[in-house]
Design an enzyme around this catalytic site. Structure first.
Site, PDB file in Angstrom:
ATOM      1  N   THR A  14      42.158  21.780  24.116  1.00 13.27           N
ATOM      2  CA  THR A  14      40.952  21.113  23.602  1.00 13.27           C
ATOM      3  C   THR A  14      40.691  21.526  22.160  1.00 13.27           C
ATOM      4  OG1 THR A  14      39.963  21.248  25.772  1.00 13.27           O
ATOM      5  CG2 THR A  14      38.452  20.856  23.974  1.00 13.27           C
ATOM      6  N   CYS A  42      43.123  22.409  38.096  1.00 12.47           N
ATOM      7  CA  CYS A  42      42.202  22.102  39.188  1.00 12.47           C
ATOM      8  C   CYS A  42      42.848  21.193  40.233  1.00 12.47           C
ATOM      9  CB  CYS A  42      40.931  21.473  38.629  1.00 12.47           C
ATOM     10  SG  CYS A  42      40.268  22.427  37.243  1.00 12.47           S
ATOM     11  N   ASP A 282      38.172  31.411  30.130  1.00 13.15           N
ATOM     12  CA  ASP A 282      38.080  32.397  31.210  1.00 13.15           C
ATOM     13  C   ASP A 282      38.185  33.839  30.708  1.00 13.15           C
ATOM     14  OD1 ASP A 282      38.043  30.220  32.856  1.00 13.15           O
ATOM     15  OD2 ASP A 282      39.908  30.667  33.915  1.00 13.15           O
ATOM     16  N   LYS A 433      12.714   7.221  47.134  1.00 15.25           N
ATOM     17  CA  LYS A 433      12.402   8.586  46.709  1.00 15.25           C
ATOM     18  C   LYS A 433      13.702   9.378  46.858  1.00 15.25           C
ATOM     19  CE  LYS A 433       8.715   8.911  49.498  1.00 15.25           C
ATOM     20  NZ  LYS A 433       7.755   8.040  50.047  1.00 15.25           N
TER      21      LYS A 433
HETATM   22  P1  FAD Z   1      43.913  28.591  31.089  1.00 16.03           P
HETATM   23  O1  FAD Z   1      43.653  27.152  31.331  1.00 16.03           O
HETATM   24  O2  FAD Z   1      44.361  29.439  32.222  1.00 16.03           O
HETATM   25  O3  FAD Z   1      44.998  28.685  29.930  1.00 16.03           O
HETATM   26  C1  FAD Z   1      45.443  29.903  29.437  1.00 16.03           C
HETATM   27  C2  FAD Z   1      46.890  29.767  29.011  1.00 16.03           C
HETATM   28  O4  FAD Z   1      47.172  30.780  28.061  1.00 16.03           O
HETATM   29  C3  FAD Z   1      47.875  29.985  30.159  1.00 16.03           C
HETATM   30  O5  FAD Z   1      48.695  28.847  30.316  1.00 16.03           O
HETATM   31  C4  FAD Z   1      48.689  31.206  29.718  1.00 16.03           C
HETATM   32  O6  FAD Z   1      50.054  31.098  30.052  1.00 16.03           O
HETATM   33  C5  FAD Z   1      48.511  31.195  28.218  1.00 16.03           C
HETATM   34  N1  FAD Z   1      48.635  32.511  27.599  1.00 16.03           N
HETATM   35  C6  FAD Z   1      47.976  33.644  27.942  1.00 16.03           C
HETATM   36  N2  FAD Z   1      48.313  34.653  27.114  1.00 16.03           N
HETATM   37  C7  FAD Z   1      49.203  34.142  26.226  1.00 16.03           C
HETATM   38  C8  FAD Z   1      49.899  34.697  25.128  1.00 16.03           C
HETATM   39  N3  FAD Z   1      49.742  35.964  24.770  1.00 16.03           N
HETATM   40  N4  FAD Z   1      50.742  33.895  24.413  1.00 16.03           N
HETATM   41  C9  FAD Z   1      50.898  32.585  24.769  1.00 16.03           C
HETATM   42  N5  FAD Z   1      50.257  32.013  25.807  1.00 16.03           N
HETATM   43  C10 FAD Z   1      49.411  32.785  26.516  1.00 16.03           C
HETATM   44  N6  FAD Z   1      37.618  25.015  37.265  1.00 16.03           N
HETATM   45  C11 FAD Z   1      36.689  24.061  37.505  1.00 16.03           C
HETATM   46  O7  FAD Z   1      35.711  23.965  36.747  1.00 16.03           O
HETATM   47  N7  FAD Z   1      36.816  23.216  38.577  1.00 16.03           N
HETATM   48  C12 FAD Z   1      37.871  23.275  39.435  1.00 16.03           C
HETATM   49  O8  FAD Z   1      37.969  22.477  40.383  1.00 16.03           O
HETATM   50  C13 FAD Z   1      38.852  24.278  39.210  1.00 16.03           C
HETATM   51  N8  FAD Z   1      39.914  24.405  40.043  1.00 16.03           N
HETATM   52  C14 FAD Z   1      40.859  25.338  39.788  1.00 16.03           C
HETATM   53  C15 FAD Z   1      41.942  25.432  40.637  1.00 16.03           C
HETATM   54  C16 FAD Z   1      42.940  26.362  40.403  1.00 16.03           C
HETATM   55  C17 FAD Z   1      44.094  26.456  41.338  1.00 16.03           C
HETATM   56  C18 FAD Z   1      42.850  27.218  39.258  1.00 16.03           C
HETATM   57  C19 FAD Z   1      43.933  28.223  38.970  1.00 16.03           C
HETATM   58  C20 FAD Z   1      41.761  27.134  38.408  1.00 16.03           C
HETATM   59  C21 FAD Z   1      40.759  26.194  38.656  1.00 16.03           C
HETATM   60  N9  FAD Z   1      39.642  26.085  37.828  1.00 16.03           N
HETATM   61  C22 FAD Z   1      38.686  25.129  38.082  1.00 16.03           C
HETATM   62  C23 FAD Z   1      39.435  26.998  36.690  1.00 16.03           C
HETATM   63  C24 FAD Z   1      39.917  26.393  35.378  1.00 16.03           C
HETATM   64  O9  FAD Z   1      41.230  25.947  35.532  1.00 16.03           O
HETATM   65  C25 FAD Z   1      39.818  27.438  34.291  1.00 16.03           C
HETATM   66  O10 FAD Z   1      38.462  27.814  34.149  1.00 16.03           O
HETATM   67  C26 FAD Z   1      40.330  26.948  32.934  1.00 16.03           C
HETATM   68  O11 FAD Z   1      41.655  26.527  33.019  1.00 16.03           O
HETATM   69  C27 FAD Z   1      40.201  28.050  31.885  1.00 16.03           C
HETATM   70  O12 FAD Z   1      40.750  27.656  30.683  1.00 16.03           O
HETATM   71  P2  FAD Z   1      41.394  28.700  29.690  1.00 16.03           P
HETATM   72  O13 FAD Z   1      41.870  27.920  28.506  1.00 16.03           O
HETATM   73  O14 FAD Z   1      40.461  29.815  29.488  1.00 16.03           O
HETATM   74  O15 FAD Z   1      42.635  29.315  30.474  1.00 16.03           O
END
Ligand code: FAD
Length: 444
Positions: A14, A42, A282, A433
Site C-alpha cells: 500500500t 486473510c 503488525d 427500527k
Molecule cells: P505482512 O502483511 O505480514 O507483511 C510483512 C512482510 O514483510 C512479510 O511478507 C515478510 O516476509 C516481509 N519481511 C519481514 N521482514 C523483512 C525483511 N527484513 N526484509 C524483507 N522482507 C521482510 N486481518 C484482518 O483484518 N482480517 C482478516 O480476516 C485477517 N485474516 C488473516 C488470516 C491469516 C491467516 C493471517 C496470517 C493474517 C490475517 N489478518 C487478517 C492479519 C493481516 O493479514 C495483517 O494484519 C496484515 O497483513 C499486516 O500487514 P503488515 O504489512 O504489517 O505485515
C-alpha cells in the site's frame, strides 16, 4: 527522494502504491524476503478449506504487474538484514544468490509484520505434522499435507481468528477437529457471554472444543498431544495459532525505540525514534483508540491505513494516525461475530464507569422469511454516553451493525445518538427500527 520499503504485503505494498501516486519521480524500492508480494493473507484459510478454489486468486498483485503499473523496483527474495543509520543505507541479502549488498535511502518504511508465536513446548521441534499459517508457502505446506496425507484428525491450538478459521476449514475438508484454548473462551476481543454462543455453535458443528487447557507436550513426532489437564489427544495434523509477535529484529538492532510488548514505537506521524524511518502494520505498537493505552492490534485495515499515512507524510503532508479501534469480523460456520472498541473485561480492568446493554433484535423484519436474532452488546460511558465498544453475534447482518457503530464512535456520537441514525430499511434487510436504533432507544 529515495524510499526503501521493507515488507511487500499489506502495509508495504500500500505504501509503495500511494507513494507513486503522490510522487512520479521518487525512487521506490520494495524488499520482500519471500517470493510473493501483496497476497491475500486473510484468504489463506479459505484456500486450504477449498472455498477459494484458485491459488492465483490469493495473489492480488504479482511483482511484475505491480512493478510495471507503478514503476517500482520490487525485489522479492531479498531480505533487509541491517539498517546502517549512520550512513543512511541498508544491507540486503539476495536470498537466491546469498550475495550481500548495500542500498542507500532518504527514507525507510518498515512493514515487516508479525510472526506466529512458536513456544518452546517439549517435542515441538520433532512434530513434523505441525504448522503455523502466515504466508503462501505455509499455506501450500498445509494444503499439500491435507491433500496428500489425508489426515483424519487435527488439533488447532488457539481460539483466535486464525485458529477458528482453520478449525472451520479443516472441518470442511472432512477432518475431525479439536480446538484447544487456554482461556475460558474463544475470540478474545468479545466478552464471555457472547463467546458462549459461539462455543455452542462450534460444538453443534462437530468441533471438539476444549477450553481452559493448554498443550504440555507433543509426543510421538506430533501424533499425540498432551494437555496440561492430563488429557491426551491423538491426531495427524497440528495447527499452532496462539498469536503473533512483532518482527522487530531489524528495528531493535538499529537502536530504534520499542514498546513493552516489543512493537516498534512511532509518533502519531508514524515516524520511529529516527525520523527518516517510518514503521507501520503488525510490527508497531499503536494506541487503543478508546482508552489511549499502548496496544498491539494486528489487522489488515489499520496496516493499510498506516501505509497511506506514512506515504503521505514522506511526500510532505502532515497526517496523523489516531489509533486503532480493533473493528473485526469473523465467520464461524453459519455464524458471524464482529466487534469494535473495548470489551467489558478491558473496561473493568481500567475501572471505567460504564453501562452495558444486551439486545437480541431480529436481523430483519420477522414477517420476512429468514430472519435470525442478532445478539448485540453495547458498552458506553455512564456519564457522557460515549460509546466504548460493541459486539454482535448472529447469522446475518452482524458486521453491518458493528460497522455502523464503529463509524458512530469515530464520529463521536453517543449511545443515545444511535436512536437517531437513519439507516436503510426494507423487510429483507432490516426493520423500520434497526437493531442499532434499538440500542439507542434502550440507552436513552
Ligand atoms: P505482512 O502483511 O505480514 O507483511 C510483512 C512482510 O514483510 C512479510 O511478507 C515478510 O516476509 C516481509 N519481511 C519481514 N521482514 C523483512 C525483511 N527484513 N526484509 C524483507 N522482507 C521482510 N486481518 C484482518 O483484518 N482480517 C482478516 O480476516 C485477517 N485474516 C488473516 C488470516 C491469516 C491467516 C493471517 C496470517 C493474517 C490475517 N489478518 C487478517 C492479519 C493481516 O493479514 C495483517 O494484519 C496484515 O497483513 C499486516 O500487514 P503488515 O504489512 O504489517 O505485515
Amino acid at each position: 527522494k529515495k524510499i526503501l520499503i521493507v515488507g511487500g504485503v499489506a502495509g508495504g505494498a500500500t505504501t509503495a502504491a500511494r507513494l507513486r501516486r503522490l510522487d512520479e519521480k521518487a525512487e521506490i524500492v520494495l524488499f520482500e524476503r519471500g517470493e510473493y508480494i501483496s497476497f491475500a493473507n486473510c484468504g489463506l484459510p479459505y484456500y486450504i478449506g477449498g472455498i477459494i478454489e484458485e491459488r492465483d486468486a490469493l495473489l492480488v498483485q504479482t511483482p511484475e504487474d505491480m512493478s510495471r503499473k507503478f514503476n517500482i523496483d520490487i525485489r522479492v527474495f531479498n531480505e533487509v538484514t541491517k539498517i546502517n543509520r549512520e550512513d543512511k543505507s541498508v544491507t540486503v541479502k539476495n536470498l537466491k544468490t546469498e550475495e550481500l549488498y548495500q542500498e542507500s535511502y532518504d527514507y525507510i518504511v518498515l512493514s515487516p509484520g508479525a510472526n506466529p508465536i512458536f513456544p518452546p513446548i517439549p517435542g515441538i521441534n520433532e512434530a513434523d505434522n505441525l504448522f503455523t499459517l502466515r504466508s503462501i508457502p505455509d499455506t501450500d505446506r498445509i494444503k499439500d499435507y491435507v491433500d496428500n496425507r489425508k489426515p483424519k484428525a487435527a488439533i488447532v491450538i488457539g481460539g483466535g481468528f486464525i485458529g477458528i478459521e482453520m478449525a472451520e476449514n479443516l472441518h470442511y475438508r472432512g477432518i475431525e477437529v479439536t480446538l484447544v484454548e487456554m482461556a475460558n473462551q474463544i475470540m478474545a476481543p468479545i466478552d464471555y457471554e457472547m463467546a458462549a454462543i459461539l462455543h455452542n455453535h462450534l460444538r453443534d458443528k462437530g468441533v471438539q472444543l476444549i477450553l481452559e487447557d493448554g498443550v504440555k507436550a507433543f509426543e510421538d513426532s506430533g501424533k499425540k498431544v498432551l494437555l496440561q489437564s492430563g488429557k491426551a489427544v491423538s491426531i495427524d495434523l497440528i495447527i499452532l495459532a496462539i498469536g503473533v509477535k512483532p518482527e522487530n529484529q531489524l528495528a531493535k538492532e538499529a537502536g530504534l525505540a520499542l514498546g513493552e510488548k516489543g512493537g516498534i514505537l512511532t509518533n502519531p506521524y508514524l515516524e520511529t525514534s529516527d525520523p527518516a524511518i517510518y514503521a507501520i502494520g503488525d510490527a508497531i505498537e499503536i494506541n487503543d483508540y478508546i482508552n489511549g493505552n499502548p496496544a498491539m492490534i494486528p489487522l489488515a485495515g489499520p496496516a493499510n491505513k498506516q501505509g497511506r499515512i506514512a506515504a503521505n507524510n514522506i511526500i510532505g503532508k502532515r497526517e496523523t494516525y489516531s489509533g486503532t479501534l480493533g473493528t473485526a469480523v469473523a465467520k464461524i460456520f453459519d455464524m458471524t461475530v464482529a466487534s469494535t472498541g473495548n470489551n467489558e473485561r478491558t473496561l473493568k480492568q481500567l475501572g471505567v464507569n460504564y453501562q452495558a446493554i444486551h439486545l437480541h433484535p431480529g436481523s430483519h423484519a420477522g414477517y420476512y422469511p429468514g430472519a435470525f436474532p442478532i445478539s448485540m452488546k453495547l458498552l458506553f460511558e455512564s456519564n457522557s454516553g460515549k460509546i466504548l465498544g460493541a459486539q454482535a453475534v448472529g447469522h446475518k447482518g452482524v458486521e453491518k451493525r458493528i460497522d455502523v457503530i464503529a463509524t458512530a464512535i469515530k464520529g463521536n456520537l453517543t449511545a443515545v445518538d444511535l436512536k437517531e441514525l437513519e439507516l436503510s430499511y426494507a423487510p429483507p434487510f432490516s426493520s423500520a427500527k434497526d437493531p442499532v436504533n434499538m440500542l439507542g432507544f434502550v440507552a436513552a
